[in-house]
Design an enzyme around this catalytic site. Structure first.
Site, PDB file in Angstrom:
ATOM      1  N   CYS A  81       1.161  -7.739  -6.536  1.00 15.15           N
ATOM      2  CA  CYS A  81       1.214  -8.455  -7.813  1.00 15.15           C
ATOM      3  C   CYS A  81       2.323  -9.516  -7.783  1.00 15.15           C
ATOM      4  O   CYS A  81       2.237 -10.475  -7.029  1.00 15.15           O
ATOM      5  CB  CYS A  81       1.362  -7.469  -8.966  1.00 15.15           C
ATOM      6  SG  CYS A  81       0.964  -8.185 -10.591  1.00 15.15           S
ATOM      7  N   HIS A 195      -3.390  -4.443  -8.312  1.00 15.43           N
ATOM      8  CA  HIS A 195      -2.573  -3.251  -8.071  1.00 15.43           C
ATOM      9  C   HIS A 195      -3.403  -2.224  -7.302  1.00 15.43           C
ATOM     10  O   HIS A 195      -4.212  -1.511  -7.899  1.00 15.43           O
ATOM     11  CB  HIS A 195      -2.108  -2.645  -9.395  1.00 15.43           C
ATOM     12  CG  HIS A 195      -1.060  -3.450 -10.091  1.00 15.43           C
ATOM     13  ND1 HIS A 195       0.283  -3.291  -9.827  1.00 15.43           N
ATOM     14  CD2 HIS A 195      -1.156  -4.437 -11.020  1.00 15.43           C
ATOM     15  CE1 HIS A 195       0.979  -4.139 -10.572  1.00 15.43           C
ATOM     16  NE2 HIS A 195       0.129  -4.847 -11.301  1.00 15.43           N
ATOM     17  N   GLU A 197      -2.482   0.558  -6.199  1.00 12.21           N
ATOM     18  CA  GLU A 197      -2.118   1.902  -6.656  1.00 12.21           C
ATOM     19  C   GLU A 197      -2.806   2.274  -7.961  1.00 12.21           C
ATOM     20  O   GLU A 197      -2.787   3.445  -8.366  1.00 12.21           O
ATOM     21  CB  GLU A 197      -0.593   2.018  -6.803  1.00 12.21           C
ATOM     22  CG  GLU A 197       0.001   1.357  -8.036  1.00 12.21           C
ATOM     23  CD  GLU A 197       0.173  -0.151  -7.952  1.00 12.21           C
ATOM     24  OE1 GLU A 197       0.750  -0.729  -8.889  1.00 12.21           O
ATOM     25  OE2 GLU A 197      -0.270  -0.752  -6.944  1.00 12.21           O
TER      26      GLU A 197
END
Length: 213
Positions: A81, A195, A197
């Site tokens: 990001c 992202h 994750e």
């Protein structure tokens, strides 16, 4: 066991990133000193928020030169990001700000409208598909190795990275037809605008591939 070092500079969702790597039993080190950077096997630069704040955080901790040295070492590097955006030369977010300069290019505003001219929401938030680029390299030897075309990942951003060399754009996403750099790559360095994750199985697969480089 694979190991990864995550830069802790006051700007980023470190715990969720760390948990994603720990899912694959990776040894995770949160880096808070310049000396730890060069000893890392793999380095991750996470980040959320404004470009200027992120660069100030890195500068305050004297991380700038060690990050550049690590990037030149050939060892795997991943920006997430804001971390991806800071890999570029400069940003126009709320003024002109110098970046790390790991990949030539600049960070600019996400277009305020789609290709049809209709306004759309900024920031760009939500799930969007990954598409290949016309000049980027094949995914088969990259962190996108096992990712099918048009897989969806999670974005939250108002600015986007524009590498000077379009061959550095490994994958794009289309926001109402507007192409946005989703993954950039230059040799050992990767950047993800989304992202991983927070991107479910697709994101975890990307993290797993990064650990296997």
């Amino acid at each position: 066991m694979s190991s990864v070092s995550i830069l802790d500079y006051g700007v980023g969702n470190l715990l969720s990133v760390a948990r994603a790597f720990q899912y694959f039993d990776a040894s995770v080190n949160l880096v808070s000193t310049p000396e730890e950077i060069m000893s890392a096997d793999r380095l991750v630069l996470p980040g959320v928020g404004a470009f200027e704040d992120g660069m100030k955080g890195l500068t305050t901790l004297n991380f700038i030169e060690p990050i550049k040295q690590f990037a030149r070492s050939g060892k795997p590097f991943l920006g997430i990001c804001l971390g991806m955006q800071m890999m570029l030369s400069k940003s126009t977010e709320f003024g002109q700000h110098e970046g790390l300069g790991l990949i030539a290019g600049e960070v600019v505003s996400v277009p305020s409208h789609g290709v049809d001219g209709q306004l759309h929401k900024i920031p760009h938030i939500g799930w969007n598909e990954l598409v290949s680029t016309s000049e980027g390299e094949d995914w088969c030897h990259t962190i996108l190795k096992n990712i099918p075309l048009n897989s969806s990942v999670y974005f939250v951003h108002s600015f986007m990275a524009m590498p000077s060399n379009p061959k550095k754009r490994l994958a794009d996403t289309l926001y109402d037809g507007q192409a946005i750099s989703a993954v950039i790559k230059d040799e050992n360095m990767y950047g993800c605008q989304f992202h991983p994750e927070k991107s479910g199985e697709v994101g975890l697969s990307i993290i797993q591939q990064f650990l296997q480089i």
